[in-house]
Enzyme design. Structure first.
Site, PDB file in Angstrom:
ATOM      1  N   THR A 192      55.944  23.399  23.623  1.00 43.40           N
ATOM      2  CA  THR A 192      54.790  23.853  24.396  1.00 43.40           C
ATOM      3  C   THR A 192      54.002  24.891  23.605  1.00 43.40           C
ATOM      4  OG1 THR A 192      54.181  25.239  26.304  1.00 43.40           O
ATOM      5  CG2 THR A 192      56.436  25.412  25.567  1.00 43.40           C
ATOM      6  N   ASP A 193      52.722  25.036  23.946  1.00 44.40           N
ATOM      7  CA  ASP A 193      51.917  26.079  23.276  1.00 44.40           C
ATOM      8  C   ASP A 193      52.354  27.485  23.696  1.00 44.40           C
ATOM      9  OD1 ASP A 193      50.843  26.281  25.871  1.00 44.40           O
ATOM     10  OD2 ASP A 193      48.751  26.248  25.204  1.00 44.40           O
ATOM     11  N   TYR A 195      60.819  31.702  29.970  1.00 45.07           N
ATOM     12  CA  TYR A 195      60.574  30.261  29.796  1.00 45.07           C
ATOM     13  C   TYR A 195      60.121  29.990  28.372  1.00 45.07           C
ATOM     14  CZ  TYR A 195      57.658  26.029  29.662  1.00 45.07           C
ATOM     15  OH  TYR A 195      57.076  24.828  29.288  1.00 45.07           O
ATOM     16  N   GLY A 201      53.858  40.519  32.280  1.00 44.18           N
ATOM     17  CA  GLY A 201      53.771  39.909  30.939  1.00 44.18           C
ATOM     18  C   GLY A 201      52.787  38.748  30.877  1.00 44.18           C
TER      19      GLY A 201
HETATM   20  P1  NAD Z   1      58.577  19.361  35.435  1.00 43.15           P
HETATM   21  O1  NAD Z   1      59.193  20.644  35.863  1.00 43.15           O
HETATM   22  O2  NAD Z   1      57.581  18.683  36.296  1.00 43.15           O
HETATM   23  O3  NAD Z   1      59.728  18.291  35.148  1.00 43.15           O
HETATM   24  C1  NAD Z   1      60.938  18.608  34.531  1.00 43.15           C
HETATM   25  C2  NAD Z   1      61.909  17.443  34.770  1.00 43.15           C
HETATM   26  O4  NAD Z   1      63.133  17.730  34.074  1.00 43.15           O
HETATM   27  C3  NAD Z   1      62.270  17.240  36.248  1.00 43.15           C
HETATM   28  O5  NAD Z   1      62.231  15.875  36.571  1.00 43.15           O
HETATM   29  C4  NAD Z   1      63.688  17.786  36.344  1.00 43.15           C
HETATM   30  O6  NAD Z   1      64.461  17.180  37.376  1.00 43.15           O
HETATM   31  C5  NAD Z   1      64.224  17.474  34.964  1.00 43.15           C
HETATM   32  N1  NAD Z   1      65.332  18.349  34.567  1.00 43.15           N
HETATM   33  C6  NAD Z   1      65.386  19.712  34.655  1.00 43.15           C
HETATM   34  N2  NAD Z   1      66.571  20.162  34.226  1.00 43.15           N
HETATM   35  C7  NAD Z   1      67.283  19.060  33.837  1.00 43.15           C
HETATM   36  C8  NAD Z   1      68.570  18.874  33.287  1.00 43.15           C
HETATM   37  N3  NAD Z   1      69.383  19.912  33.054  1.00 43.15           N
HETATM   38  N4  NAD Z   1      68.985  17.611  32.993  1.00 43.15           N
HETATM   39  C9  NAD Z   1      68.171  16.549  33.230  1.00 43.15           C
HETATM   40  N5  NAD Z   1      66.935  16.678  33.764  1.00 43.15           N
HETATM   41  C10 NAD Z   1      66.496  17.907  34.062  1.00 43.15           C
HETATM   42  O7  NAD Z   1      57.999  19.656  33.988  1.00 43.15           O
HETATM   43  P2  NAD Z   1      56.721  19.065  33.213  1.00 43.15           P
HETATM   44  O8  NAD Z   1      55.548  19.896  33.519  1.00 43.15           O
HETATM   45  O9  NAD Z   1      56.679  17.594  33.384  1.00 43.15           O
HETATM   46  O10 NAD Z   1      57.145  19.415  31.706  1.00 43.15           O
HETATM   47  C11 NAD Z   1      57.885  18.479  30.928  1.00 43.15           C
HETATM   48  C12 NAD Z   1      58.064  19.041  29.521  1.00 43.15           C
HETATM   49  O11 NAD Z   1      56.793  19.323  28.927  1.00 43.15           O
HETATM   50  C13 NAD Z   1      58.844  20.360  29.498  1.00 43.15           C
HETATM   51  O12 NAD Z   1      59.700  20.341  28.376  1.00 43.15           O
HETATM   52  C14 NAD Z   1      57.753  21.406  29.340  1.00 43.15           C
HETATM   53  O13 NAD Z   1      58.243  22.560  28.688  1.00 43.15           O
HETATM   54  C15 NAD Z   1      56.746  20.666  28.480  1.00 43.15           C
HETATM   55  N6  NAD Z   1      55.343  21.091  28.610  1.00 43.15           N
HETATM   56  C16 NAD Z   1      54.753  21.188  29.844  1.00 43.15           C
HETATM   57  C17 NAD Z   1      53.406  21.534  29.929  1.00 43.15           C
HETATM   58  C18 NAD Z   1      52.700  21.604  31.265  1.00 43.15           C
HETATM   59  O14 NAD Z   1      51.544  22.040  31.311  1.00 43.15           O
HETATM   60  N7  NAD Z   1      53.298  21.179  32.351  1.00 43.15           N
HETATM   61  C19 NAD Z   1      52.681  21.809  28.759  1.00 43.15           C
HETATM   62  C20 NAD Z   1      53.321  21.692  27.515  1.00 43.15           C
HETATM   63  C21 NAD Z   1      54.651  21.321  27.457  1.00 43.15           C
END
Ligand code: NAD
Ligand code: TYD
Length: 340
Positions: free
Chosen positions: A124-125, A148, A276
């Site tokens: 992530t950024d 996070y 923060g």
């Molecule tokens: P989200 O919280 O909607 O989904 C996370 C998913 O991971 C859920 O389905 C959850 O059940 C599953 N999960 C959590 N812990 C787990 C575990 N221990 N084992 C198996 N599954 C597990 O998140 P998102 O927004 O879809 O983000 C997905 C990825 O993208 C993350 O790695 C996040 O850091 C990254 N990301 C998100 C954004 C954003 O804007 N949302 C931006 C950049 C990067």
């Protein structure tokens, strides 16, 4: 391709599942998801469930035996699974360290042992911390400001170390803030869109002038697809920022949502600031553009309108979470108290 998608029942993961099944109908997808409060089986419709190339496993990425068993049946991995909400990490960081760092370690080890041909790590950024003076570039220092972001920075560097040490073909994406369908309504855009529909207050932290770099989830998916399928020499061991260069403040976003839904500005409620709170997150996508020819699709105006329409048309989806999920109600009470 046979792809293990971790966290595939979450926001970006489920969009990526839909994207891949549609674009590559011959590919086989295995989703591994622990179904935490953020994972939702309703993110898949009956066509997905009946697709013979889609398989779902309910399980945790820290379960070494399960991860190894699944990894034996795939050749590539796209790793989304994580605890993802900054505000929750500020209140309680333990689950973030366990899933985001330890869970990533379990996956990397299994990938090494099973000869995985491409491991796309979704970073992530947020790992950069403040974008000072200009959008962050891949070589910038990592100065994560929340638990996070710090957990994700640890996972990001751990993934890279498996390339540097063992030659595991790892490619890393660092994308900006995503928005679109199926986003859990604790994050800014779905929380504010659904609150506005319900004519509930929109809790802006502090002055609301903090900016984020907003990208439509589909554009993130096409970037990940490029990391998954490009030739080895272009992506292995590389980090790629992904952004559609669209910086807007929280107040800008709030006003766009209210204007689109024809709701009054009096719904804006300034509440205590996030500790923060990062003033500016923004990344420069020059590298992925030049190296992989990636480009985002339509602009922000079309995509935010499409997103708001989706939440209007899919009230059942978010009302099931807001009105029936105990974890959601508990979170809103803890975080917003009387302002909810
Ligand atoms: P989200 O919280 O909607 O989904 C996370 C998913 O991971 C859920 O389905 C959850 O059940 C599953 N999960 C959590 N812990 C787990 C575990 N221990 N084992 C198996 N599954 C597990 O998140 P998102 O927004 O879809 O983000 C997905 C990825 O993208 C993350 O790695 C996040 O850091 C990254 N990301 C998100 C954004 C954003 O804007 N949302 C931006 C950049 C990067
Ligand atoms: P968020 O969606 O939590 O994403 P991130 O913190 O990962 O960027 O928050 C986006 C921005 O919106 C951030 O500046 C914090 C702000 N925000 C609010 O002002 N009020 C809220 O209730 C939430 C959830 C976020």
């Amino acid at each position: 391709m046979r792809i293990l998608i971790t966290g595939g029942a979450g926001f970006i993961g489920s969009n990526f599942v839909h994207y891949t099944l549609e674009k590559y109908p011959e590919d086989r997808i295995i989703v591994l998801d622990a179904l935490t409060y953020a994972g939702n089986l309703e993110n898949f419709n009956k066509h997905t469930w009946s697709n013979p190339n889609f398989q779902f496993f309910h399980g945790n990425i820290i379960d070494e035996d399960l991860v190894n068993e699944l990894m034996r049946n795939v050749d590539t991995v796209v790793h989304f699974a994580a605890e993802t909400h900054v505000d929750r990490s500020i209140r309680e960081a333990g689950a973030f360290l366990e899933t985001d760092i330890w869970g990533t370690y379990i996956l990397l080890e299994a990938a090494k042992q099973n000869g995985i041909k491409r491991f796309v790590h979704i970073s992530t950024d947020e790992v950069y911390g403040e974008a000072e003076g200009r959008p962050s570039v891949e070589g910038d220092d990592l100065k994560p400001k929340s638990p996070y972001a710090a957990s994700k920075a640890g996972a990001d560097r751990l993934a890279w170390s498996y390339w540097a040490t063992y030659g595991l073909p790892v490619a890393i994406s660092r994308c900006s803030n995503n928005y679109g369908p199926f986003q859990y309504p604790e994050k800014l855009i779905p929380l504010f869109v659904t609150n506005a529909i319900e004519e509930k207050p929109l809790p802006v932290y502090g002055h609301g002038k903090n900016t984020r770099d907003w990208i439509f989830v589909q554009d993130h998916c096409s970037g990940i697809d490029a990391l998954l399928r490009s030739e080895d020499g272009k992506v292995n061991g590389e980090v790629f920022n992904i952004s559609s260069e669209n910086e807007l403040s929280v107040l800008d976003i709030t006003e766009i949502i209210l204007a689109t839904l024809k709701k009054p500005k009096s719904l804006i409620n300034h509440v205590e600031d996030r500790p923060g709170h990062v003033t500016r997150h923004a990344v420069n996508p020059g590298k992925i553009r030049k190296a992989l020819g990636w480009e985002p699709g339509y602009g922000f105006e079309e995509n935010i309108a499409k997103t708001i329409d989706w939440y209007k048309a899919n009230e059942d989806w978010w009302r099931n979470l807001k009105e029936k999920q105990a974890e959601y109600q508990e979170w809103i009470k803890t975080q917003y108290g009387d302002h909810s």
